[in-house]
Design an enzyme around this catalytic site. Structure first.
Site, mmCIF file in Angstrom:
data_model
loop_
_atom_site.group_PDB
_atom_site.id
_atom_site.type_symbol
_atom_site.label_atom_id
_atom_site.label_comp_id
_atom_site.label_asym_id
_atom_site.label_seq_id
_atom_site.Cartn_x
_atom_site.Cartn_y
_atom_site.Cartn_z
ATOM 1 N N CYS A 25 -1.263 -0.557 6.214
ATOM 2 C CA CYS A 25 -1.080 -0.757 7.650
ATOM 3 C C CYS A 25 -2.340 -0.334 8.384
ATOM 4 O O CYS A 25 -2.874 0.752 8.137
ATOM 5 C CB CYS A 25 0.061 0.102 8.171
ATOM 6 S SG CYS A 25 1.673 -0.557 7.746
ATOM 7 N N GLN A 99 1.827 -9.139 2.338
ATOM 8 C CA GLN A 99 3.052 -8.359 2.177
ATOM 9 C C GLN A 99 3.957 -8.627 3.376
ATOM 10 O O GLN A 99 3.538 -8.420 4.524
ATOM 11 C CB GLN A 99 2.758 -6.855 2.079
ATOM 12 C CG GLN A 99 4.013 -6.057 1.711
ATOM 13 C CD GLN A 99 3.814 -4.550 1.685
ATOM 14 O OE1 GLN A 99 3.312 -3.974 2.650
ATOM 15 N NE2 GLN A 99 4.227 -3.909 0.602
ATOM 16 N N TYR A 182 11.911 1.097 4.012
ATOM 17 C CA TYR A 182 12.043 0.033 4.998
ATOM 18 C C TYR A 182 13.289 -0.794 4.673
ATOM 19 O O TYR A 182 14.004 -0.494 3.710
ATOM 20 C CB TYR A 182 10.745 -0.784 5.070
ATOM 21 C CG TYR A 182 9.585 0.092 5.510
ATOM 22 C CD1 TYR A 182 9.624 0.725 6.753
ATOM 23 C CD2 TYR A 182 8.501 0.354 4.676
ATOM 24 C CE1 TYR A 182 8.596 1.575 7.159
ATOM 25 C CE2 TYR A 182 7.471 1.195 5.073
ATOM 26 C CZ TYR A 182 7.525 1.804 6.316
ATOM 27 O OH TYR A 182 6.520 2.653 6.707
ATOM 28 N N ARG A 230 7.506 -5.278 -4.032
ATOM 29 C CA ARG A 230 7.194 -3.845 -4.145
ATOM 30 C C ARG A 230 8.488 -3.068 -4.003
ATOM 31 O O ARG A 230 9.242 -3.282 -3.049
ATOM 32 C CB ARG A 230 6.194 -3.398 -3.069
ATOM 33 C CG ARG A 230 6.021 -1.880 -3.033
ATOM 34 C CD ARG A 230 4.839 -1.396 -2.207
ATOM 35 N NE ARG A 230 3.625 -1.385 -3.021
ATOM 36 C CZ ARG A 230 2.507 -0.720 -2.705
ATOM 37 N NH1 ARG A 230 2.449 -0.020 -1.581
ATOM 38 N NH2 ARG A 230 1.449 -0.752 -3.496
ATOM 39 N N LEU A 301 -2.577 7.347 -6.351
ATOM 40 C CA LEU A 301 -3.607 8.256 -6.855
ATOM 41 C C LEU A 301 -4.296 7.731 -8.110
ATOM 42 O O LEU A 301 -4.442 8.444 -9.102
ATOM 43 C CB LEU A 301 -3.047 9.664 -7.053
ATOM 44 C CG LEU A 301 -2.866 10.429 -5.727
ATOM 45 C CD1 LEU A 301 -2.245 11.797 -5.964
ATOM 46 C CD2 LEU A 301 -4.214 10.610 -5.003
ATOM 47 N N ARG A 324 -6.137 4.280 -0.911
ATOM 48 C CA ARG A 324 -7.125 5.173 -0.278
ATOM 49 C C ARG A 324 -8.505 5.121 -0.922
ATOM 50 O O ARG A 324 -9.515 5.217 -0.221
ATOM 51 C CB ARG A 324 -6.576 6.602 -0.243
ATOM 52 C CG ARG A 324 -5.466 6.753 0.790
ATOM 53 C CD ARG A 324 -4.665 7.996 0.596
ATOM 54 N NE ARG A 324 -3.886 7.942 -0.644
ATOM 55 C CZ ARG A 324 -3.046 8.884 -1.033
ATOM 56 N NH1 ARG A 324 -2.880 9.968 -0.288
ATOM 57 N NH2 ARG A 324 -2.375 8.761 -2.162
HETATM 58 C C1 LIG Z 1 -3.538 3.809 5.611
HETATM 59 C C2 LIG Z 1 -2.404 3.441 4.686
HETATM 60 C C3 LIG Z 1 -1.519 2.444 5.061
HETATM 61 C C4 LIG Z 1 -0.478 2.043 4.196
HETATM 62 N N1 LIG Z 1 0.321 0.983 4.537
HETATM 63 C C5 LIG Z 1 1.158 0.459 3.607
HETATM 64 C C6 LIG Z 1 1.806 -0.790 3.828
HETATM 65 O O1 LIG Z 1 1.590 -1.464 4.840
HETATM 66 N N2 LIG Z 1 2.649 -1.246 2.868
HETATM 67 C C7 LIG Z 1 2.872 -0.554 1.701
HETATM 68 O O2 LIG Z 1 3.638 -1.009 0.865
HETATM 69 N N3 LIG Z 1 2.238 0.619 1.465
HETATM 70 C C8 LIG Z 1 1.387 1.109 2.374
HETATM 71 N N4 LIG Z 1 0.678 2.253 2.089
HETATM 72 C C9 LIG Z 1 0.827 2.859 0.747
HETATM 73 C C10 LIG Z 1 -0.278 2.340 -0.186
HETATM 74 O O3 LIG Z 1 -0.193 0.950 -0.374
HETATM 75 C C11 LIG Z 1 -0.200 3.053 -1.556
HETATM 76 O O4 LIG Z 1 1.013 2.711 -2.158
HETATM 77 C C12 LIG Z 1 -0.321 4.570 -1.438
HETATM 78 O O5 LIG Z 1 -1.325 4.933 -0.502
HETATM 79 C C13 LIG Z 1 -0.661 5.210 -2.776
HETATM 80 O O6 LIG Z 1 -1.855 4.669 -3.284
HETATM 81 P P1 LIG Z 1 -3.295 5.453 -3.173
HETATM 82 O O7 LIG Z 1 -3.085 6.801 -3.822
HETATM 83 O O8 LIG Z 1 -4.235 4.565 -3.926
HETATM 84 O O9 LIG Z 1 -3.634 5.586 -1.729
HETATM 85 C C14 LIG Z 1 -0.331 2.685 2.955
HETATM 86 C C15 LIG Z 1 -1.201 3.738 2.613
HETATM 87 C C16 LIG Z 1 -2.246 4.086 3.441
HETATM 88 C C17 LIG Z 1 -3.192 5.170 3.010
#
Ligand SMILES: Cc1cc2nc3c(=O)[nH]c(=O)nc-3n(C[C@H](O)[C@H](O)[C@H](O)COP(=O)(O)O)c2cc1C
Length: 361
Positions: A25, A99, A182, A230, A301, A324
């Site tokens: 997002c 998505q 959601y 998802r 992660l 991230r």
């Molecule tokens: C800024 C941000 C926005 C996110 N928005 C969504 C989203 O729109 N839809 C979703 O399924 N997950 C969303 N997530 C979760 C990520 O897709 C991901 O599942 C989660 O950050 C873990 O992965 P990472 O450790 O690589 O960040 C968001 C995460 C971050 C950091």
């Protein structure tokens, strides 16, 4: 030999590699419209070499936005700018995916940097926050209205119309967001679904809405194009949604034409204790892949090239989704390829910065 950069074919879509951009997002839209921010944000990650660039959760209806600033696809006017982004992503040799989401009881809330919990109507929030049951996510969140049967049918239709528009915009993958507390996840989980009708109670009833949405979307989404879902593989709460139900659900979804389960967790219980650590959700992707016989994606992660490589080459998942780390480094795939000694095409414009062995895309 690296397998992270092996192409992946799903239906008739080829992904150049298995590093996917996880939905994120951006809370940067006005009335749901994409703009220059989305073009640069998503476009950069395509330039960086990701095999698939998924948009953030894109609202299928205005009341299904998480925040007033969410991206949306609930009207035809949204298509035009989205198609510009799609074109750019495809020009980089990546694949554009969207998505699709409805925020359910977590709708009408502040974007993270503007506040916490419910946005009052006076500040751009909305009163029609919808959920399976009138159970709020947390004290400072909106009290939702339980969806009527007509309301449920409208939700399904909104996903179908959104899928049609995503196709018109040129997207080649749809991911249905049934995770993170959601709407679709809220129906799956007994923590949020306390309905007495045929959408609540048994596993069959709680999974009904997601199965109906999948079937309806699959009818309008091209047969050649992949459909992802998802899920949150567990609520991390006793008596909530769990991995056993996730495996069973994945088996059903596969039969309905879902190609890939993107395995996240959590988000539906404010009190959940989640053992967060490197790759902490990978075992869920591995279990679902093995026991439901469906392609899976691991997320959470994953930050190191060798870690991503291990997940794919050891068969724990078919692809990794990064969020991230791809904010920190949009060029992670190019960097990972270099570290893993793998040749991948660099954009011609950037060739002089790449390793000698690279070939232009
Ligand atoms: C800024 C941000 C926005 C996110 N928005 C969504 C989203 O729109 N839809 C979703 O399924 N997950 C969303 N997530 C979760 C990520 O897709 C991901 O599942 C989660 O950050 C873990 O992965 P990472 O450790 O690589 O960040 C968001 C995460 C971050 C950091």
């Amino acid at each position: 030999m690296s397998h992270l950069f092996d192409p992946l074919t799903i239906r008739r879509q080829i992904f150049a590699n298995r590093v996917f951009v996880s939905p994120m997002c951006e809370y940067s839209s006005d009335d749901g419209f994409a703009n220059d921010w989305h073009l640069v944000h998503l476009g950069s990650r395509a330039v960086g070499g990701a095999g698939l660039v998924l948009t953030e959760a894109t609202a299928v209806s205005a009341e299904g936005r998480i925040s007033p600033q969410d991206l949306g696809i609930w009207k035809d006017d949204h298509i035009d700018f989205l198609s510009r982004i799609v074109r750019f992503i495809h020009e980089q040799g990546s694949v554009a995916g969207m998505q699709l989401a409805h925020a359910g009881r977590k709708a009408s809330t502040y974007r993270p940097w503007s506040g916490n919990g419910a946005v009052p109507v006076a500040n751009g929030g909305w009163p029609d926050v919808l959920a399976p049951s009138a159970v709020a996510f947390a004290d400072n969140y909106p009290m939702p209205q339980a969806l009527t049967l007509d309301g449920i049918a409208r939700v399904t239709n909104a996903f179908v119309d959104a899928a049609r528009r995503a196709h018109q915009a040129g997207f080649r993958v749809i991911e249905l967001h049934a995770a993170h507390g959601y709407l679709l996840h809220e129906f799956l989980s007994p923590l949020s679904n306390q309905r007495q009708d045929h959408y609540g109670g048994s596993f069959e009833n709680r999974t009904r809405l997601l199965r109906e949405v999948v079937q309806a979307v699959r009818r309008v989404w091209p047969e050649a194009a992949p459909l992802f879902v998802r899920i949150s593989a567990t609520d991390w709460v006793e008596g909530g949604w769990d991995i056993e139900q996730s495996v069973e659900l994945a088996r059903h979804l596969k039969l309905l034409g879902v190609d890939f389960i993107d395995c996240s967790t959590g988000g539906n219980a404010a009190q959940a204790k989640i053992p967060v650590g490197p790759g902490y959700q990978v075992p869920f992707a591995e279990r679902i892949r093995r026991d439901a016989g469906i392609l899976t994606g691991a997320v959470g992660l994953i930050t190191e090239p060798s870690q991503a490589e291990h997940i794919v080459s050891s068969g724990q998942a078919d692809a990794v989704l990064l969020a991230r780390e791809l904010l920190r480094d949009p060029y992670f795939p190019l960097r990972a390829a270099r570290e893993l000694g793998q040749e991948i095409g660099w954009p011609a414009q950037y060739l002089r910065a790449g390793p000698n062995t690279t070939i232009p895309r």
